[in-house]
Write a protein that holds these residues in place. Structure first.
Motif, PDB file in Angstrom:
ATOM      1  N   SER A 160       0.843  -1.199   0.000  1.00  0.00           N
ATOM      2  CA  SER A 160       0.000   0.000   0.000  1.00  0.00           C
ATOM      3  C   SER A 160       0.873   1.242   0.000  1.00  0.00           C
ATOM      4  O   SER A 160       2.096   1.174   0.164  1.00  0.00           O
ATOM      5  N   LEU A 161       0.238   2.382  -0.157  1.00  0.00           N
ATOM      6  CA  LEU A 161       0.902   3.640   0.154  1.00  0.00           C
ATOM      7  C   LEU A 161       1.164   3.667   1.655  1.00  0.00           C
ATOM      8  O   LEU A 161       0.423   3.062   2.430  1.00  0.00           O
ATOM      9  N   THR A 162       2.203   4.381   2.078  1.00  0.00           N
ATOM     10  CA  THR A 162       2.516   4.417   3.516  1.00  0.00           C
ATOM     11  C   THR A 162       2.040   5.701   4.184  1.00  0.00           C
ATOM     12  O   THR A 162       2.341   5.939   5.347  1.00  0.00           O
ATOM     13  N   THR A 163       1.298   6.513   3.443  1.00  0.00           N
ATOM     14  CA  THR A 163       0.636   7.690   3.999  1.00  0.00           C
ATOM     15  C   THR A 163      -0.838   7.644   3.588  1.00  0.00           C
ATOM     16  O   THR A 163      -1.193   6.977   2.606  1.00  0.00           O
ATOM     17  N   PRO A 164      -1.721   8.296   4.348  1.00  0.00           N
ATOM     18  CA  PRO A 164      -3.141   8.300   3.994  1.00  0.00           C
ATOM     19  C   PRO A 164      -3.360   8.744   2.556  1.00  0.00           C
ATOM     20  O   PRO A 164      -2.658   9.648   2.088  1.00  0.00           O
ATOM     21  N   PRO A 165      -4.274   8.091   1.798  1.00  0.00           N
ATOM     22  CA  PRO A 165      -5.297   7.153   2.274  1.00  0.00           C
ATOM     23  C   PRO A 165      -4.846   5.694   2.369  1.00  0.00           C
ATOM     24  O   PRO A 165      -5.700   4.799   2.445  1.00  0.00           O
ATOM     25  N   LEU A 166      -3.544   5.405   2.355  1.00  0.00           N
ATOM     26  CA  LEU A 166      -3.024   4.046   2.554  1.00  0.00           C
ATOM     27  C   LEU A 166      -3.579   3.067   1.524  1.00  0.00           C
ATOM     28  O   LEU A 166      -3.854   1.901   1.814  1.00  0.00           O
ATOM     29  N   THR A 167      -3.724   3.554   0.309  1.00  0.00           N
ATOM     30  CA  THR A 167      -4.302   2.774  -0.789  1.00  0.00           C
ATOM     31  C   THR A 167      -3.547   1.470  -1.003  1.00  0.00           C
ATOM     32  O   THR A 167      -2.312   1.456  -1.084  1.00  0.00           O
ATOM     33  N   GLU A 168      -4.281   0.355  -1.093  1.00  0.00           N
ATOM     34  CA  GLU A 168      -3.664  -0.946  -1.309  1.00  0.00           C
ATOM     35  C   GLU A 168      -3.569  -1.264  -2.806  1.00  0.00           C
ATOM     36  O   GLU A 168      -4.096  -0.548  -3.647  1.00  0.00           O
ATOM     37  N   GLY A 169      -2.887  -2.368  -3.097  1.00  0.00           N
ATOM     38  CA  GLY A 169      -2.691  -2.777  -4.480  1.00  0.00           C
ATOM     39  C   GLY A 169      -1.458  -2.156  -5.116  1.00  0.00           C
ATOM     40  O   GLY A 169      -1.254  -2.262  -6.328  1.00  0.00           O
ATOM     41  N   VAL A 170      -0.610  -1.503  -4.310  1.00  0.00           N
ATOM     42  CA  VAL A 170       0.604  -0.867  -4.818  1.00  0.00           C
ATOM     43  C   VAL A 170       1.693  -1.922  -5.002  1.00  0.00           C
ATOM     44  O   VAL A 170       1.914  -2.766  -4.132  1.00  0.00           O
ATOM     45  N   GLU A 171       2.350  -1.891  -6.150  1.00  0.00           N
ATOM     46  CA  GLU A 171       3.463  -2.797  -6.407  1.00  0.00           C
ATOM     47  C   GLU A 171       4.742  -2.210  -5.808  1.00  0.00           C
ATOM     48  O   GLU A 171       5.121  -1.090  -6.138  1.00  0.00           O
ATOM     49  N   TRP A 172       5.390  -2.973  -4.937  1.00  0.00           N
ATOM     50  CA  TRP A 172       6.624  -2.516  -4.300  1.00  0.00           C
ATOM     51  C   TRP A 172       7.832  -3.259  -4.853  1.00  0.00           C
ATOM     52  O   TRP A 172       7.807  -4.479  -5.016  1.00  0.00           O
ATOM     53  N   TYR A 173       8.878  -2.480  -5.139  1.00  0.00           N
ATOM     54  CA  TYR A 173      10.151  -3.018  -5.605  1.00  0.00           C
ATOM     55  C   TYR A 173      11.231  -2.401  -4.710  1.00  0.00           C
ATOM     56  O   TYR A 173      11.685  -1.276  -4.949  1.00  0.00           O
ATOM     57  N   VAL A 174      11.596  -3.116  -3.660  1.00  0.00           N
ATOM     58  CA  VAL A 174      12.573  -2.622  -2.692  1.00  0.00           C
ATOM     59  C   VAL A 174      13.956  -3.095  -3.125  1.00  0.00           C
ATOM     60  O   VAL A 174      14.199  -4.302  -3.258  1.00  0.00           O
TER      61      VAL A 174
END
Length: 213
Positions: A160-174
């Motif tokens: 998700s995003l890590t700030t509001p609105p904390l939207t889910e479904g975000v693709e993370w590539y760390v």
């Protein structure tokens, strides 16, 4: 100069919504990572001319131009911002700084490249970021040469995003490779921005994948 924001990191329980099962950041446990041969090389091409300063009420951003290819899909660069301490952890280890490079596809899908930084050598590109933050300048010189590792091996999961609105479904590539900033630069960021890391969230049933260049 200390920036002003609309969210309070000391009262993260007041952020809404927080009832999803795919929230970010997470503590990446390398012993639980699964290999996956469907992932592709990550390709990034950002314009290194100018970036525009913007305070969206949650963090200080630099808006820029460029594209990235995530698993052979084209995304446009939106903005980069930073968190101290770093939000993602590796096997429980906390890093002093993390950069989030946000991208969006034509259909609205969000993807974030997360870069972790440890204390070490002075980082000239991060200094340029700090100068824009400090002066709240509209535009300034921008380079990611020392903000993003050349080797783009990564950990991948859906969050998700890590700030509001904390939207889910975000693709993370760390990014697996850790870069450096100086201790003085971390202190300067904190003096301008304050501490702004969201607490780690449960992994739940999610899989963490990896791709190695």
């Amino acid at each position: 100069m200390k920036a002003k924001f609309l969210i309070d990191y000391c009262h993260q329980g007041d952020w809404e919504p927080q009832n999803g099962l795919r929230q970010s950041p997470i503590d990446i446990q390398t012993s639980q990572i699964e290999s996956n041969d469907t992932l592709a090389k990550l390709q990034v091409n950002l314009s290194e001319t100018t970036a525009t300063f913007f305070n969206n009420g949650q963090n200080l951003q630099l808006l820029g131009a460029g594209q990235a290819s995530f698993n052979n899909r084209v995304f446009n660069f939106v903005q980069v911002h930073f968190h101290a301490d770093g939000e993602h952890r590796l096997d429980g280890k906390i890093f002093p700084l993390e950069g989030h490079f946000l991208f969006q596809s034509a259909n609205g899908q969000l993807a974030v490249i997360g870069v972790l930084y440890q204390v070490g050598a002075f980082n000239p590109d991060f200094e340029q970021v700090l100068n824009q933050y400090d002066q709240e300048k509209g535009s300034g010189s921008f380079s990611v040469a020392s903000l993003m590792p050349e080797n783009k091996s990564y950990y991948h999961y859906i969050g998700s995003l890590t700030t509001p609105p904390l939207t889910e479904g975000v693709e993370w590539y760390v990014m697996q490779n850790i870069l450096e900033v100086s201790a003085e630069q971390v202190l300067r960021f904190l003096a301008i921005h304050g501490r702004n890391n969201r607490e780690c969230q449960p992994i739940n049933e999610r899989k963490i994948l990896s791709y190695n260049e």
